[in-house]
Motif scaffolding. Sequence first.
Motif, PDB file in Angstrom:
ATOM      1  N   LEU A   1      -3.022   1.919  -2.168  1.00 49.82           N
ATOM      2  CA  LEU A   1      -2.409   2.047  -0.851  1.00 49.82           C
ATOM      3  C   LEU A   1      -0.883   2.093  -0.968  1.00 49.82           C
ATOM      4  O   LEU A   1      -0.209   2.874  -0.291  1.00 49.82           O
ATOM      5  N   GLU A   2      -0.336   1.237  -1.848  1.00 49.94           N
ATOM      6  CA  GLU A   2       1.120   1.219  -2.037  1.00 49.94           C
ATOM      7  C   GLU A   2       1.604   2.552  -2.584  1.00 49.94           C
ATOM      8  O   GLU A   2       2.648   3.073  -2.168  1.00 49.94           O
TER       9      GLU A   2
ATOM     10  N   GLY B   1      -2.739  -2.955  10.922  1.00 50.25           N
ATOM     11  CA  GLY B   1      -3.190  -4.193  10.310  1.00 50.25           C
ATOM     12  C   GLY B   1      -3.487  -4.053   8.830  1.00 50.25           C
ATOM     13  O   GLY B   1      -3.497  -5.040   8.099  1.00 50.25           O
ATOM     14  N   GLU B   2      -3.687  -2.819   8.356  1.00 52.80           N
ATOM     15  CA  GLU B   2      -4.010  -2.597   6.950  1.00 52.80           C
ATOM     16  C   GLU B   2      -2.773  -2.311   6.116  1.00 52.80           C
ATOM     17  O   GLU B   2      -2.671  -2.765   4.976  1.00 52.80           O
ATOM     18  N   PHE B   3      -1.797  -1.551   6.673  1.00 50.42           N
ATOM     19  CA  PHE B   3      -0.673  -1.158   5.823  1.00 50.42           C
ATOM     20  C   PHE B   3       0.641  -1.861   6.143  1.00 50.42           C
ATOM     21  O   PHE B   3       1.536  -1.914   5.296  1.00 50.42           O
TER      22      PHE B   3
ATOM     23  N   ARG C   1       0.994   4.654  13.699  1.00 50.19           N
ATOM     24  CA  ARG C   1      -0.268   4.917  13.019  1.00 50.19           C
ATOM     25  C   ARG C   1       0.044   5.750  11.776  1.00 50.19           C
ATOM     26  O   ARG C   1       1.037   6.468  11.725  1.00 50.19           O
ATOM     27  N   TRP C   2      -0.820   5.638  10.779  1.00 50.12           N
ATOM     28  CA  TRP C   2      -0.645   6.412   9.546  1.00 50.12           C
ATOM     29  C   TRP C   2      -1.820   7.370   9.429  1.00 50.12           C
ATOM     30  O   TRP C   2      -2.957   6.962   9.261  1.00 50.12           O
TER      31      TRP C   2
ATOM     32  N   GLU D   1       5.564  -4.958   4.411  1.00 50.89           N
ATOM     33  CA  GLU D   1       6.487  -6.087   4.478  1.00 50.89           C
ATOM     34  C   GLU D   1       6.739  -6.665   3.092  1.00 50.89           C
ATOM     35  O   GLU D   1       7.855  -7.057   2.758  1.00 50.89           O
ATOM     36  N   GLU D   2       5.695  -6.719   2.268  1.00 49.87           N
ATOM     37  CA  GLU D   2       5.854  -7.238   0.909  1.00 49.87           C
ATOM     38  C   GLU D   2       6.747  -6.338   0.074  1.00 49.87           C
ATOM     39  O   GLU D   2       7.562  -6.818  -0.718  1.00 49.87           O
TER      40      GLU D   2
END
Length: 747
Positions: A446-447, A494-496, A482-483, A501-502
């Motif tokens: 995902l990253e 909520g998923e990405f 939205r992505w 943030e990290e």
Amino acid sequence: MYRMTQEGDTTVLVVDDTPDRLDFIEVLLRQAGYRVLTSGDGGEGLEVARRERPLLVISDVSMPRVSGIELCRSLRADAELSSVSILLVSALRRDDASAVEGLRAGADDYLEAPFDPMRLVAKAARLVERARLEAVLRESEERYALAARGANDGLWDWDLRSGEVYYSARWKEMLGLSADEADASPEAWLARVHPEDVDNLKGEIRAHIEGAGTHLEVEHRVLNAEGDYLWMLCRGAVVREGEGRATRMAGSMTDVTRRKCVEEQLLHDAFHDALTGLPNRALFMDRLGHATERAKRQGECQFAVLFLDLDRFKNINDSLGHDAGDRLLVEVGRRLEGCLRAGDTVARLGGDEFTVLLEGIEDPSDAVRMAERIQKCLAAACHLGGPELFVSASVGVALSAFGFDGPEEILRAANTAMHRAKGHGRGCQQVFDSAMHSHTVKLLRLETDMRSADARDEYETHYQPIMSLVTGRVAGFEALVRWRHPVRGLVLPGEFIPLSEETGAVIRIDRWVLREACRQARVWHERVGGDSRPMVNVNLSARSFLQPDLADYVEGILGETALGAGDLNLEITESVLLEEADSVKSVLFKLRDLGVGLHLDDFGTGYSSLSYLRRFPISALKVDRSFVAGMGPGGEGSEITRAVIALAHSLGMEAVAEGVEAPHQLELLRGLGCQYGQGFYFSAPVDASMACEMVRSAACVCGTWPKELAAKASSVSTTSAAAKVPKRTRTGVGAVSPRSRRRGQTT
């Protein structure tokens, strides 16, 4: 341009077009006592060498204009610089053709990068002294030309035919010997050499006598009269007869103990934490790399990594100060060392994070028992000269038996397990397992996809209406990101967003949403006209509010989109005000001065403090959806909602209710005097064009849309409805309600 520093009497020129490596080498040499010149270009480096006459040139091999090899040839061709020592540094292997070419061009030595700092300093010392020696030998053919450079050197002269050695008075004085204590034999010297160094010294002397090199140069330890070993730099040269047979060798001994201590301290500092004295990340990763390789070669050689993070350490720093926090970190390091077996490694990575490498474990339970032992050891009270402190740690465990490829991977796994343990409460531990591995792989994928989402323009904004509960009409919209993933389809915040943030990407996403929302609001205003133009509301992440240039950026976006500041609201969570009050305060007042509204989200769900409501320029409170959901007969939410709305009104703020999903909630909110509401009772998020039609439709009253508009909204909102996630998971992508009072009208 080059820069110059002066420390000591020796001069070294470093030429490298990589700034970080150039700075690192300069610091190493300066701390070792050298006068250092630096240049980022080979051609410029040659001019500096001609002007400053360094004893040593350290040059990168690969440089864009003039390579290190070309620089080497130019130095050797210059009669004034022909004796300068040259050390080439390159990532290429020593047996590479370029390396061979460099040595043929006249380089004295070669160093492969990345390199051991101590090895670089040692090579530099040897080459500097070699250059110094060669310069002297060129200027004089006298018997003691080499040793006469300084009165502090001890001189020696060895007659190879008779075997007798002459030692000067200074040579004996350096070792604390009287004039008659050292006889005229090689053993008077060699017998005092450290057992670990004597074979190397004899080998270097033998090789030089047999014709290897133009001079002798070797460092070794010598025992003085007080029983201490001193580091000596031995330099010398042979005198040969016509047929080349060595008949004599003369030289000097220089006490370099202080320099060696500096080198050792420098090396220690490079691989140890300055506060606790523990190994740092670099040394830990080096040892972990060796453990990984051993485990691959020898299947039974298993190990484990423990990743520790102190629980609520920030509270100690904030309440007792950083000095107390530092003392606690030192105490934690001491306790961790006391828990371990011989051969294990504990390191401080930074902040309140520690790692432990357990080698030679026979069973996975050994690592778990060690984690339990550490937690028990840390649980004891700490007496650090102030109030009694108690500390606990969340511990993640990664076992080599899991089959990791390298040290970075196993450390990342232990870190993942630690975060899972922290989620279970204080003082917990967790072992990395296949489920975490799958989750980690998913996050990494995902990253990776997120890094290219910006370039591919995959983000999009949806808009959820915010209704005036007084007029029943649309007052504004909450902008939601939205992505649109090319393979996975719609990815919800909520998923990405937590991952962004990290990684820090949330700031970039926040600013994209802000620009897009302001641009779209301006489009609505042009199409709708009149007094019904909607406001746009954007919820920025905590990271964005910590950026000192936020107010300037917002002002720039407003100017770029021609949107009035009064038509924009920004939302902040109360946790940011409580934890980062000083950092955020000035930013909020700058935004207030621009005319932008500031709304407090999720009020009452965290560690609320009424004091900050007056300290900060907050213009509205948002009633959390959890309270609205509990409204009704016997529901606690009704009283809490009533209290929040009353508090907002008493402080001159507006109240906005989130998560309105039923008619009875709407009626109760109206009865409590709540000005605004949003939720699925009115509409799910819609696209920009649908939002514009909602504003233009005068028949819309609190969710009762015209039939054709309701049908379109239902169609557009199908995927948006599935995107319904708790407000707390939409960090950095939410929005807030309008401000009718600042606009001077009733919405």
